[in-house]
Design a protein around this motif. Structure first.
Motif, PDB file in Angstrom:
ATOM      1  N   CYS A 152       6.599   3.989 -13.204  1.00 44.43           N
ATOM      2  CA  CYS A 152       5.298   3.960 -13.628  1.00 44.43           C
ATOM      3  C   CYS A 152       4.185   3.434 -12.356  1.00 44.43           C
ATOM      4  CB  CYS A 152       5.177   2.725 -14.878  1.00 44.43           C
ATOM      5  SG  CYS A 152       3.520   2.201 -15.158  1.00 44.43           S
ATOM      6  N   GLY A 153       4.758   2.580 -11.567  1.00 47.71           N
ATOM      7  CA  GLY A 153       3.863   2.263 -10.285  1.00 47.71           C
ATOM      8  C   GLY A 153       2.713   1.318 -10.931  1.00 47.71           C
ATOM      9  N   CYS A 154       2.698   0.702 -12.118  1.00 52.40           N
ATOM     10  CA  CYS A 154       1.673   0.172 -12.746  1.00 52.40           C
ATOM     11  C   CYS A 154       1.593  -1.238 -12.002  1.00 52.40           C
ATOM     12  CB  CYS A 154       1.799  -0.157 -14.337  1.00 52.40           C
ATOM     13  SG  CYS A 154       1.936   1.288 -15.036  1.00 52.40           S
ATOM     14  N   PHE A 155       2.637  -1.994 -11.609  1.00 53.21           N
ATOM     15  CA  PHE A 155       2.449  -3.222 -11.217  1.00 53.21           C
ATOM     16  C   PHE A 155       3.513  -3.136  -9.815  1.00 53.21           C
ATOM     17  CE2 PHE A 155       2.214  -3.761 -15.729  1.00 53.21           C
ATOM     18  CZ  PHE A 155       1.124  -4.354 -15.665  1.00 53.21           C
ATOM     19  N   GLY A 156       2.838  -2.244  -8.904  1.00 55.74           N
ATOM     20  CA  GLY A 156       3.560  -2.031  -7.710  1.00 55.74           C
ATOM     21  C   GLY A 156       4.860  -1.257  -7.991  1.00 55.74           C
ATOM     22  N   GLY A 157       5.387  -0.770  -6.681  1.00 51.93           N
ATOM     23  CA  GLY A 157       6.643   0.055  -6.904  1.00 51.93           C
ATOM     24  C   GLY A 157       5.871   1.519  -7.282  1.00 51.93           C
ATOM     25  N   GLY A 158       6.699   2.528  -7.075  1.00 47.16           N
ATOM     26  CA  GLY A 158       6.241   3.878  -7.379  1.00 47.16           C
ATOM     27  C   GLY A 158       7.293   4.814  -6.657  1.00 47.16           C
ATOM     28  N   GLY A 159       6.794   6.012  -7.137  1.00 43.52           N
ATOM     29  CA  GLY A 159       7.802   6.969  -6.401  1.00 43.52           C
ATOM     30  C   GLY A 159       8.711   7.176  -7.515  1.00 43.52           C
ATOM     31  N   ALA A 160       9.985   7.924  -6.855  1.00 41.08           N
ATOM     32  CA  ALA A 160      11.084   8.114  -7.920  1.00 41.08           C
ATOM     33  C   ALA A 160      11.512   6.941  -8.801  1.00 41.08           C
ATOM     34  CB  ALA A 160      12.306   8.720  -7.135  1.00 41.08           C
ATOM     35  N   GLY A 161      12.155   7.167  -9.909  1.00 42.68           N
ATOM     36  CA  GLY A 161      12.554   6.302 -10.678  1.00 42.68           C
ATOM     37  C   GLY A 161      12.989   7.119 -11.929  1.00 42.68           C
ATOM     38  N   GLU A 162      13.225   6.378 -13.307  1.00 46.71           N
ATOM     39  CA  GLU A 162      13.848   6.864 -14.208  1.00 46.71           C
ATOM     40  C   GLU A 162      12.863   7.542 -15.274  1.00 46.71           C
ATOM     41  OE1 GLU A 162      15.972   3.676 -16.404  1.00 46.71           O
ATOM     42  OE2 GLU A 162      16.717   3.072 -14.687  1.00 46.71           O
ATOM     43  N   GLY A 163      11.628   7.670 -15.173  1.00 46.68           N
ATOM     44  CA  GLY A 163      10.634   8.349 -15.835  1.00 46.68           C
ATOM     45  C   GLY A 163      10.016   7.205 -16.475  1.00 46.68           C
ATOM     46  N   VAL A 164       8.581   7.706 -16.875  1.00 50.09           N
ATOM     47  CA  VAL A 164       7.745   6.799 -17.643  1.00 50.09           C
ATOM     48  C   VAL A 164       8.322   6.548 -19.086  1.00 50.09           C
ATOM     49  CG1 VAL A 164       5.385   6.291 -18.420  1.00 50.09           C
ATOM     50  CG2 VAL A 164       5.732   7.344 -16.163  1.00 50.09           C
ATOM     51  N   GLY A 165       8.159   5.583 -19.666  1.00 48.78           N
ATOM     52  CA  GLY A 165       8.625   5.353 -20.998  1.00 48.78           C
ATOM     53  C   GLY A 165       7.384   4.974 -22.015  1.00 48.78           C
ATOM     54  N   TRP A 166       7.962   5.135 -23.178  1.00 50.48           N
ATOM     55  CA  TRP A 166       7.049   4.825 -24.315  1.00 50.48           C
ATOM     56  C   TRP A 166       6.177   3.646 -24.185  1.00 50.48           C
ATOM     57  CZ3 TRP A 166       4.915   8.920 -26.337  1.00 50.48           C
ATOM     58  CH2 TRP A 166       5.740  10.192 -26.481  1.00 50.48           C
ATOM     59  N   ARG A 202       0.797  -1.261  -0.027  1.00 54.62           N
ATOM     60  CA  ARG A 202      -0.066  -0.123   0.183  1.00 54.62           C
ATOM     61  C   ARG A 202       1.064   1.377  -0.040  1.00 54.62           C
ATOM     62  NH1 ARG A 202      -3.018   2.977   3.980  1.00 54.62           N
ATOM     63  NH2 ARG A 202      -4.884   4.162   2.725  1.00 54.62           N
ATOM     64  N   GLN A 203       2.078   1.351   0.731  1.00 56.83           N
ATOM     65  CA  GLN A 203       2.746   2.196   0.884  1.00 56.83           C
ATOM     66  C   GLN A 203       3.511   3.083  -0.655  1.00 56.83           C
ATOM     67  OE1 GLN A 203       2.962   4.539   3.264  1.00 56.83           O
ATOM     68  NE2 GLN A 203       3.931   5.776   2.120  1.00 56.83           N
ATOM     69  N   SER A 204       3.956   1.649  -1.149  1.00 61.35           N
ATOM     70  CA  SER A 204       4.310   2.068  -2.650  1.00 61.35           C
ATOM     71  C   SER A 204       3.286   2.512  -3.538  1.00 61.35           C
ATOM     72  CB  SER A 204       5.010   0.807  -3.407  1.00 61.35           C
ATOM     73  OG  SER A 204       6.225   0.550  -2.712  1.00 61.35           O
ATOM     74  N   SER A 205       1.867   2.197  -3.374  1.00 63.48           N
ATOM     75  CA  SER A 205       0.859   2.555  -4.020  1.00 63.48           C
ATOM     76  C   SER A 205       0.562   4.216  -3.851  1.00 63.48           C
ATOM     77  CB  SER A 205      -0.367   1.640  -3.899  1.00 63.48           C
ATOM     78  OG  SER A 205      -1.414   2.130  -4.573  1.00 63.48           O
ATOM     79  N   ILE A 206       0.750   4.461  -2.675  1.00 65.19           N
ATOM     80  CA  ILE A 206       0.518   5.932  -2.489  1.00 65.19           C
ATOM     81  C   ILE A 206       1.634   6.676  -2.931  1.00 65.19           C
ATOM     82  CG2 ILE A 206       0.530   7.406  -0.406  1.00 65.19           C
ATOM     83  CD1 ILE A 206      -0.754   5.201   1.273  1.00 65.19           C
ATOM     84  N   LEU A 207       2.881   6.015  -2.941  1.00 67.55           N
ATOM     85  CA  LEU A 207       4.193   6.785  -3.362  1.00 67.55           C
ATOM     86  C   LEU A 207       3.859   6.939  -4.940  1.00 67.55           C
ATOM     87  CD1 LEU A 207       7.090   5.335  -1.666  1.00 67.55           C
ATOM     88  CD2 LEU A 207       6.114   7.971  -1.464  1.00 67.55           C
ATOM     89  N   ALA A 208       3.275   5.866  -5.764  1.00 67.02           N
ATOM     90  CA  ALA A 208       3.265   6.010  -7.066  1.00 67.02           C
ATOM     91  C   ALA A 208       2.121   7.022  -7.568  1.00 67.02           C
ATOM     92  CB  ALA A 208       2.820   4.558  -7.586  1.00 67.02           C
ATOM     93  N   VAL A 209       1.008   6.922  -6.775  1.00 72.46           N
ATOM     94  CA  VAL A 209      -0.004   7.988  -6.970  1.00 72.46           C
ATOM     95  C   VAL A 209       0.211   9.403  -6.796  1.00 72.46           C
ATOM     96  CG1 VAL A 209      -2.796   8.669  -6.445  1.00 72.46           C
ATOM     97  CG2 VAL A 209      -2.102   6.438  -6.563  1.00 72.46           C
ATOM     98  N   ASP A 210       0.867   9.552  -5.731  1.00 74.91           N
ATOM     99  CA  ASP A 210       1.454  11.035  -5.251  1.00 74.91           C
ATOM    100  C   ASP A 210       2.593  11.294  -6.442  1.00 74.91           C
ATOM    101  OD1 ASP A 210       1.598  12.999  -3.878  1.00 74.91           O
ATOM    102  OD2 ASP A 210       3.289  12.336  -2.940  1.00 74.91           O
ATOM    103  N   ALA A 211       3.343  10.345  -6.907  1.00 71.27           N
ATOM    104  CA  ALA A 211       4.503  10.784  -7.732  1.00 71.27           C
ATOM    105  C   ALA A 211       3.951  11.477  -9.249  1.00 71.27           C
ATOM    106  CB  ALA A 211       5.391   9.676  -8.116  1.00 71.27           C
ATOM    107  N   TYR A 212       2.924  11.053  -9.441  1.00 71.82           N
ATOM    108  CA  TYR A 212       2.101  11.440 -10.786  1.00 71.82           C
ATOM    109  C   TYR A 212       2.041  12.878 -10.654  1.00 71.82           C
ATOM    110  CZ  TYR A 212       2.250   7.282 -13.345  1.00 71.82           C
ATOM    111  OH  TYR A 212       2.700   6.076 -13.978  1.00 71.82           O
TER     112      TYR A 212
END
Length: 165
Positions: free
Chosen positions: A98-112, A26-36
């Motif tokens: 992306c946070g699509c399948f878990g994870g989220g927050g800082a990363g390399e950026g959403v790709g094509w 759940r925490q990674s999900s919150i980070l992913a939603v917030d990161a957008y």
């Protein structure tokens, strides 16, 4: 017939995987939603909490073949929202996962590829919304089926051919 089943089960599998991964962390999900960075701070936690359950619910409907038109519309809407969120993140140069399948927050950026992966899901959802009737789905047990004459017959009679003449 198998292709039609795949149009339901492939998006269902992706949505189920995505939803379960988010529920498990759940925490990674919150980070992913917030990161957008598109929602007010007060909506981040509720969206992060509800979104995985929506994905799981739609996946279950698709797997069972129940309320297929609704599930198709929901699949298309989810995919469109995901593509839009990813596109705005890429356009803004956000360095997020992306946070699509878990994870989220800082990363390399959403790709094509992240966005391209959701296009077939969007198309499958549109297809199912426009053509919800097919084999191997529970809807067939509960709905009226159109016969060759343009009339309707009950679902129990749907398995037997309509009488002609």
């Amino acid at each position: 017939m198998a292709g039609r089943l795949a149009v339901r089960l492939v998006p269902a599998g992706l949505l189920l995987w995505a939803g379960l991964a988010k529920v498990a962390d759940r925490q990674s999900s919150i980070l992913a939603v917030d990161a957008y960075d598109v929602l007010p701070a007060g909506l981040v936690r509720p969206v992060a909490a509800v979104l995985p359950w929506i994905e799981i619910g739609v996946a279950v409907l698709l797997i069972l073949g129940l309320f297929v038109r609704f599930a198709g519309i929901a699949t298309a809407v989810l995919a469109a929202v995901f593509i839009s969120a990813q596109a705005q993140a890429k356009a803004r140069g956000l360095a997020i996962d992306c946070g699509c399948f878990g994870g989220g927050g800082a990363g390399e950026g959403v790709g094509w590829l992240d966005m391209a992966r959701d296009v077939p899901v969007l198309l499958a959802g549109i297809y199912l919304a426009l053509r919800p009737h097919g084999p191997w789905q529970l809807d067939n047990r509960f709905i009226e089926m159109e016969d060759e004459d343009g009339g309707f017959r009950e679902a129990d009679q749907a398995r037997t051919p309509a009488r002609t003449g």
